[in-house]
Design a protein around this motif. Sequence first.
Motif, mmCIF file in Angstrom:
data_model
loop_
_atom_site.group_PDB
_atom_site.id
_atom_site.type_symbol
_atom_site.label_atom_id
_atom_site.label_comp_id
_atom_site.label_asym_id
_atom_site.label_seq_id
_atom_site.Cartn_x
_atom_site.Cartn_y
_atom_site.Cartn_z
ATOM 1 N N GLU A 231 0.850 -1.199 0.000
ATOM 2 C CA GLU A 231 0.000 0.000 0.000
ATOM 3 C C GLU A 231 0.880 1.242 0.000
ATOM 4 O O GLU A 231 1.939 1.262 0.628
ATOM 5 C CB GLU A 231 -0.864 -0.024 1.266
ATOM 6 C CG GLU A 231 -1.872 1.068 1.312
ATOM 7 C CD GLU A 231 -2.754 0.921 2.533
ATOM 8 O OE1 GLU A 231 -3.011 1.951 3.162
ATOM 9 O OE2 GLU A 231 -3.174 -0.189 2.843
ATOM 10 N N ARG B 29 -1.353 7.037 2.287
ATOM 11 C CA ARG B 29 -2.688 6.951 1.696
ATOM 12 C C ARG B 29 -3.500 5.947 2.491
ATOM 13 O O ARG B 29 -3.023 4.864 2.799
ATOM 14 C CB ARG B 29 -2.599 6.513 0.233
ATOM 15 C CG ARG B 29 -1.886 7.569 -0.619
ATOM 16 C CD ARG B 29 -1.949 7.267 -2.053
ATOM 17 N NE ARG B 29 -3.333 7.347 -2.493
ATOM 18 C CZ ARG B 29 -3.760 6.892 -3.648
ATOM 19 N NH1 ARG B 29 -2.938 6.330 -4.485
ATOM 20 N NH2 ARG B 29 -5.020 6.998 -3.985
ATOM 21 N N ALA C 145 -6.228 3.072 3.490
ATOM 22 C CA ALA C 145 -6.755 1.880 2.833
ATOM 23 C C ALA C 145 -8.226 2.099 2.525
ATOM 24 O O ALA C 145 -8.898 2.930 3.141
ATOM 25 C CB ALA C 145 -6.577 0.671 3.748
ATOM 26 N N ASN C 146 -8.757 1.359 1.545
ATOM 27 C CA ASN C 146 -10.170 1.492 1.171
ATOM 28 C C ASN C 146 -11.093 1.266 2.358
ATOM 29 O O ASN C 146 -12.112 1.924 2.494
ATOM 30 C CB ASN C 146 -10.511 0.530 0.033
ATOM 31 C CG ASN C 146 -9.943 1.011 -1.283
ATOM 32 O OD1 ASN C 146 -9.640 2.188 -1.440
ATOM 33 N ND2 ASN C 146 -9.793 0.110 -2.232
ATOM 34 N N ALA C 147 -10.743 0.327 3.229
ATOM 35 C CA ALA C 147 -11.569 0.071 4.416
ATOM 36 C C ALA C 147 -11.602 1.304 5.317
ATOM 37 O O ALA C 147 -12.648 1.636 5.886
ATOM 38 C CB ALA C 147 -11.042 -1.141 5.174
ATOM 39 N N ASP C 148 -10.463 1.984 5.447
ATOM 40 C CA ASP C 148 -10.413 3.201 6.255
ATOM 41 C C ASP C 148 -11.288 4.294 5.648
ATOM 42 O O ASP C 148 -12.000 4.998 6.356
ATOM 43 C CB ASP C 148 -8.973 3.720 6.376
ATOM 44 C CG ASP C 148 -8.086 2.796 7.188
ATOM 45 O OD1 ASP C 148 -8.615 1.989 7.970
ATOM 46 O OD2 ASP C 148 -6.849 2.888 7.016
ATOM 47 N N VAL C 149 -11.245 4.436 4.336
ATOM 48 C CA VAL C 149 -12.052 5.442 3.642
ATOM 49 C C VAL C 149 -13.534 5.144 3.841
ATOM 50 O O VAL C 149 -14.326 6.036 4.142
ATOM 51 C CB VAL C 149 -11.693 5.507 2.141
ATOM 52 C CG1 VAL C 149 -12.669 6.382 1.382
ATOM 53 C CG2 VAL C 149 -10.263 6.011 1.958
ATOM 54 N N GLU C 150 -13.910 3.885 3.689
ATOM 55 C CA GLU C 150 -15.318 3.508 3.864
ATOM 56 C C GLU C 150 -15.767 3.742 5.302
ATOM 57 O O GLU C 150 -16.890 4.190 5.545
ATOM 58 C CB GLU C 150 -15.545 2.045 3.451
ATOM 59 C CG GLU C 150 -15.353 1.810 1.964
ATOM 60 C CD GLU C 150 -16.226 2.701 1.092
ATOM 61 O OE1 GLU C 150 -17.417 2.896 1.416
ATOM 62 O OE2 GLU C 150 -15.718 3.216 0.081
ATOM 63 N N LYS D 293 -16.362 7.421 5.674
ATOM 64 C CA LYS D 293 -17.609 7.815 5.007
ATOM 65 C C LYS D 293 -18.811 7.455 5.866
ATOM 66 O O LYS D 293 -19.757 8.239 5.992
ATOM 67 C CB LYS D 293 -17.718 7.145 3.640
ATOM 68 C CG LYS D 293 -16.825 7.736 2.586
ATOM 69 C CD LYS D 293 -17.008 7.025 1.262
ATOM 70 C CE LYS D 293 -16.092 7.568 0.184
ATOM 71 N NZ LYS D 293 -16.256 6.838 -1.088
ATOM 72 N N THR E 229 -13.094 13.229 -5.524
ATOM 73 C CA THR E 229 -12.156 12.206 -5.956
ATOM 74 C C THR E 229 -10.770 12.598 -5.489
ATOM 75 O O THR E 229 -10.437 13.783 -5.428
ATOM 76 C CB THR E 229 -12.163 12.051 -7.482
ATOM 77 O OG1 THR E 229 -11.845 13.323 -8.062
ATOM 78 C CG2 THR E 229 -13.518 11.587 -7.980
ATOM 79 N N ALA E 230 -9.981 11.622 -5.146
ATOM 80 C CA ALA E 230 -8.632 11.883 -4.676
ATOM 81 C C ALA E 230 -7.779 12.382 -5.838
ATOM 82 O O ALA E 230 -7.913 11.903 -6.961
ATOM 83 C CB ALA E 230 -8.024 10.615 -4.099
#
Length: 129
Positions: free
Chosen positions: A3, A7, A9-14, A17, A47-48
């Motif tokens: 990774e 940045r 992780a997708n789980a962190d972003v979700e 949110k 968007t990033a």
Amino acid sequence: MAEAVGRPANADVEALKAQVAGLTAELNSAQAESKFGPPVSAPVPATAPSLNSSASSKAKTKPLDRRTKAATKETLVGFRLNTIYNGQAWVERENRTYVVEPGSVIGTTRVERIDAKSRVVETTQGDIR
């Protein structure tokens, strides 16, 4: 696959949110019970930025001329500035005192900017002096 450093992780972003959605719902519920303004809508996800984008590709914007902006705003009637600090002010309206900062809503007006040096609270409907 490794990774990228710095940045999330997708789980962190979700998770973030979901937390924002929960806080937005809680805020809307609290505002529905009060008379300080309408419920806020959930933020539009951005968007990033691409790590490969260059600074020269960004559009350049012309800075606002504060003198022109200040000259077009009217002073709000019914509001009185009590105390002002950088980023925070105490505003009086109808025998009530409100502590406001940029983004705060009083009635139907939203605080845009607080200028302690000039002793002005700029709102969407005019200035409080």
